[in-house]
Design a protein around this motif. Structure first.
Motif, PDB file in Angstrom:
ATOM      1  N   PHE A 112    -113.091  -8.066 -15.402  1.00 38.38           N
ATOM      2  CA  PHE A 112    -113.085  -9.046 -14.213  1.00 38.38           C
ATOM      3  C   PHE A 112    -114.271 -10.085 -14.362  1.00 38.38           C
ATOM      4  N   SER A 113    -113.584 -11.469 -14.477  1.00 39.67           N
ATOM      5  CA  SER A 113    -114.592 -12.342 -14.795  1.00 39.67           C
ATOM      6  C   SER A 113    -114.169 -13.690 -13.773  1.00 39.67           C
ATOM      7  N   GLY A 114    -114.972 -14.704 -13.917  1.00 38.48           N
ATOM      8  CA  GLY A 114    -114.856 -15.776 -13.140  1.00 38.48           C
ATOM      9  C   GLY A 114    -115.671 -15.457 -11.834  1.00 38.48           C
ATOM     10  N   PHE A 115    -116.579 -14.525 -11.636  1.00 33.70           N
ATOM     11  CA  PHE A 115    -117.342 -14.608 -10.353  1.00 33.70           C
ATOM     12  C   PHE A 115    -118.671 -15.449 -10.480  1.00 33.70           C
ATOM     13  N   ASP A 116    -118.741 -16.176  -9.213  1.00 31.76           N
ATOM     14  CA  ASP A 116    -119.966 -16.909  -9.025  1.00 31.76           C
ATOM     15  C   ASP A 116    -121.067 -16.004  -8.508  1.00 31.76           C
ATOM     16  N   LEU A 117    -122.384 -16.095  -8.915  1.00 29.10           N
ATOM     17  CA  LEU A 117    -123.229 -15.258  -8.443  1.00 29.10           C
ATOM     18  C   LEU A 117    -124.001 -16.212  -7.326  1.00 29.10           C
ATOM     19  N   LYS A 118    -123.714 -15.852  -6.137  1.00 24.50           N
ATOM     20  CA  LYS A 118    -124.426 -16.708  -4.893  1.00 24.50           C
ATOM     21  C   LYS A 118    -125.230 -16.128  -3.957  1.00 24.50           C
ATOM     22  N   ASN A 119    -126.038 -16.709  -3.139  1.00 21.03           N
ATOM     23  CA  ASN A 119    -126.724 -16.399  -1.932  1.00 21.03           C
ATOM     24  C   ASN A 119    -127.773 -15.262  -2.705  1.00 21.03           C
ATOM     25  N   VAL A 120    -128.531 -15.558  -3.965  1.00 15.57           N
ATOM     26  CA  VAL A 120    -129.370 -14.612  -4.302  1.00 15.57           C
ATOM     27  C   VAL A 120    -130.682 -14.508  -3.565  1.00 15.57           C
ATOM     28  N   SER A 121    -130.861 -13.265  -3.342  1.00 15.27           N
ATOM     29  CA  SER A 121    -132.166 -13.003  -2.957  1.00 15.27           C
ATOM     30  C   SER A 121    -133.102 -11.755  -3.582  1.00 15.27           C
ATOM     31  N   TYR A 122    -134.152 -12.092  -3.585  1.00 11.56           N
ATOM     32  CA  TYR A 122    -134.994 -10.950  -4.505  1.00 11.56           C
ATOM     33  C   TYR A 122    -136.177 -10.672  -3.750  1.00 11.56           C
ATOM     34  N   ASP A 123    -136.767  -9.452  -4.101  1.00  9.99           N
ATOM     35  CA  ASP A 123    -138.064  -8.987  -3.633  1.00  9.99           C
ATOM     36  C   ASP A 123    -138.748  -8.080  -4.805  1.00  9.99           C
ATOM     37  N   ALA A 124    -139.819  -7.585  -4.655  1.00  6.03           N
ATOM     38  CA  ALA A 124    -140.539  -6.761  -5.533  1.00  6.03           C
ATOM     39  C   ALA A 124    -139.782  -5.712  -6.260  1.00  6.03           C
ATOM     40  N   LEU A 125    -138.584  -5.256  -5.432  1.00 10.62           N
ATOM     41  CA  LEU A 125    -137.827  -4.050  -6.107  1.00 10.62           C
ATOM     42  C   LEU A 125    -136.503  -4.337  -6.370  1.00 10.62           C
ATOM     43  N   THR A 126    -135.639  -5.310  -5.627  1.00 13.75           N
ATOM     44  CA  THR A 126    -134.368  -5.828  -5.960  1.00 13.75           C
ATOM     45  C   THR A 126    -134.193  -7.042  -5.973  1.00 13.75           C
ATOM     46  N   ILE A 127    -133.201  -7.474  -7.014  1.00 15.17           N
ATOM     47  CA  ILE A 127    -132.397  -8.521  -6.662  1.00 15.17           C
ATOM     48  C   ILE A 127    -130.788  -8.296  -6.078  1.00 15.17           C
ATOM     49  N   GLU A 128    -130.613  -9.193  -5.330  1.00  9.79           N
ATOM     50  CA  GLU A 128    -129.190  -8.966  -4.641  1.00  9.79           C
ATOM     51  C   GLU A 128    -128.377 -10.319  -4.489  1.00  9.79           C
ATOM     52  N   GLY A 129    -127.161 -10.220  -4.637  1.00 11.40           N
ATOM     53  CA  GLY A 129    -126.495 -11.545  -4.598  1.00 11.40           C
ATOM     54  C   GLY A 129    -124.966 -11.249  -4.395  1.00 11.40           C
ATOM     55  N   GLU A 130    -124.394 -12.169  -3.958  1.00 12.98           N
ATOM     56  CA  GLU A 130    -122.797 -12.156  -3.722  1.00 12.98           C
ATOM     57  C   GLU A 130    -122.059 -12.550  -4.878  1.00 12.98           C
ATOM     58  N   LEU A 131    -120.935 -11.867  -5.192  1.00  8.39           N
ATOM     59  CA  LEU A 131    -120.140 -12.274  -6.078  1.00  8.39           C
ATOM     60  C   LEU A 131    -118.939 -12.823  -5.591  1.00  8.39           C
ATOM     61  N   THR A 132    -118.375 -14.150  -5.753  1.00  9.65           N
ATOM     62  CA  THR A 132    -117.487 -14.699  -5.199  1.00  9.65           C
ATOM     63  C   THR A 132    -116.478 -15.504  -6.139  1.00  9.65           C
ATOM     64  N   LEU A 133    -115.413 -15.387  -5.850  1.00  9.00           N
ATOM     65  CA  LEU A 133    -114.365 -16.253  -6.629  1.00  9.00           C
ATOM     66  C   LEU A 133    -114.007 -17.549  -5.918  1.00  9.00           C
ATOM     67  N   ASP A 134    -113.721 -18.533  -6.720  1.00  5.79           N
ATOM     68  CA  ASP A 134    -113.428 -19.669  -6.127  1.00  5.79           C
ATOM     69  C   ASP A 134    -112.028 -19.689  -5.274  1.00  5.79           C
ATOM     70  N   SER A 135    -112.204 -20.151  -4.124  1.00  6.41           N
ATOM     71  CA  SER A 135    -111.210 -20.018  -2.855  1.00  6.41           C
ATOM     72  C   SER A 135    -109.981 -21.031  -3.385  1.00  6.41           C
ATOM     73  N   LEU A 136    -108.792 -20.570  -3.285  1.00 11.89           N
ATOM     74  CA  LEU A 136    -107.566 -21.483  -3.689  1.00 11.89           C
ATOM     75  C   LEU A 136    -107.058 -22.181  -2.406  1.00 11.89           C
ATOM     76  N   GLY A 137    -107.742 -21.910  -1.270  1.00 12.39           N
ATOM     77  CA  GLY A 137    -107.322 -22.296  -0.096  1.00 12.39           C
ATOM     78  C   GLY A 137    -107.497 -23.870   0.121  1.00 12.39           C
ATOM     79  N   GLY A 138    -108.495 -24.158  -0.692  1.00  9.58           N
ATOM     80  CA  GLY A 138    -108.867 -25.833  -0.637  1.00  9.58           C
ATOM     81  C   GLY A 138    -107.922 -26.522  -1.670  1.00  9.58           C
ATOM     82  N   GLU A 139    -107.147 -25.781  -2.608  1.00 16.62           N
ATOM     83  CA  GLU A 139    -106.261 -26.661  -3.593  1.00 16.62           C
ATOM     84  C   GLU A 139    -105.197 -27.223  -2.873  1.00 16.62           C
TER      85      GLU A 139
END
Length: 157
Positions: free
Chosen positions: A114-141
């Motif tokens: 599964f490819s083409g995900f964007d890693l967005k809204n990344v947050s991190y602390d001393a223990l973990t890194i967390e982010g959202e995997l999103t695909l480009d929305s076709l709704g704006g096309e």
């Protein structure tokens, strides 16, 4: 419909098995000199000539929100701080993420990718890194994507 190998199906559906399905994650960006490659396994894995470092991580499958494209999340343990440094260096756009599923006994055989995900809204602390995997929305096309003009479709006119 996705086709997977018989050994993979047997491992996934068996009540007990010595096989382990693994997820290979690749994080890439033009500003990241060496792509980040991690695997959710107890040891590093070489798949198709690339080394995936063993890092515990959680992958939450995509939800289907009422508005907007589906979103998945990934949470990686921040053990060595290398991943945070790489993601911080990525400026001018989100890093891209590729997920690949294989068996630990045959990591060169990618069962699903599964490819083409964007890693967005990344947050991190001393223990973990967390982010959202999103695909480009076709709704704006624009729809339809093309136009029937005499120059492009002379047989219609």
């Amino acid at each position: 419909m996705r086709t997977v190998s018989l050994p993979f199906l047997q491992a996934v559906f068996a009540q007990q098995t010595a096989e382990a399905p693994i997820v290979l994650v690749t994080i890439e960006h033009a500003d990241i000199a060496t792509p980040v490659r991690v695997v959710n396994y107890d040891q590093s894995v070489v798949s198709n000539g690339e080394t995936f470092v063993a890092y515990p991580f959680e992958l939450t499958l995509p939800t289907e929100p009422e508005h907007g494209p589906p979103r998945a999340t990934v949470k990686i343990d921040n053990v060595h701080r290398d991943i945070v440094a790489s993601i911080r260096n990525a400026s001018g756009g989100a890093p891209t993420v590729t997920l690949a599923v294989a068996l630990a006994s045959s990591p060169d055989t990618i069962e699903a990718s599964f490819s083409g995900f964007d890693l967005k809204n990344v947050s991190y602390d001393a223990l973990t890194i967390e982010g959202e995997l999103t695909l480009d929305s076709l709704g704006g096309e624009p729809y339809p994507a093309g136009r029937f003009r005499p120059g492009a479709f002379p047989g219609l006119f």
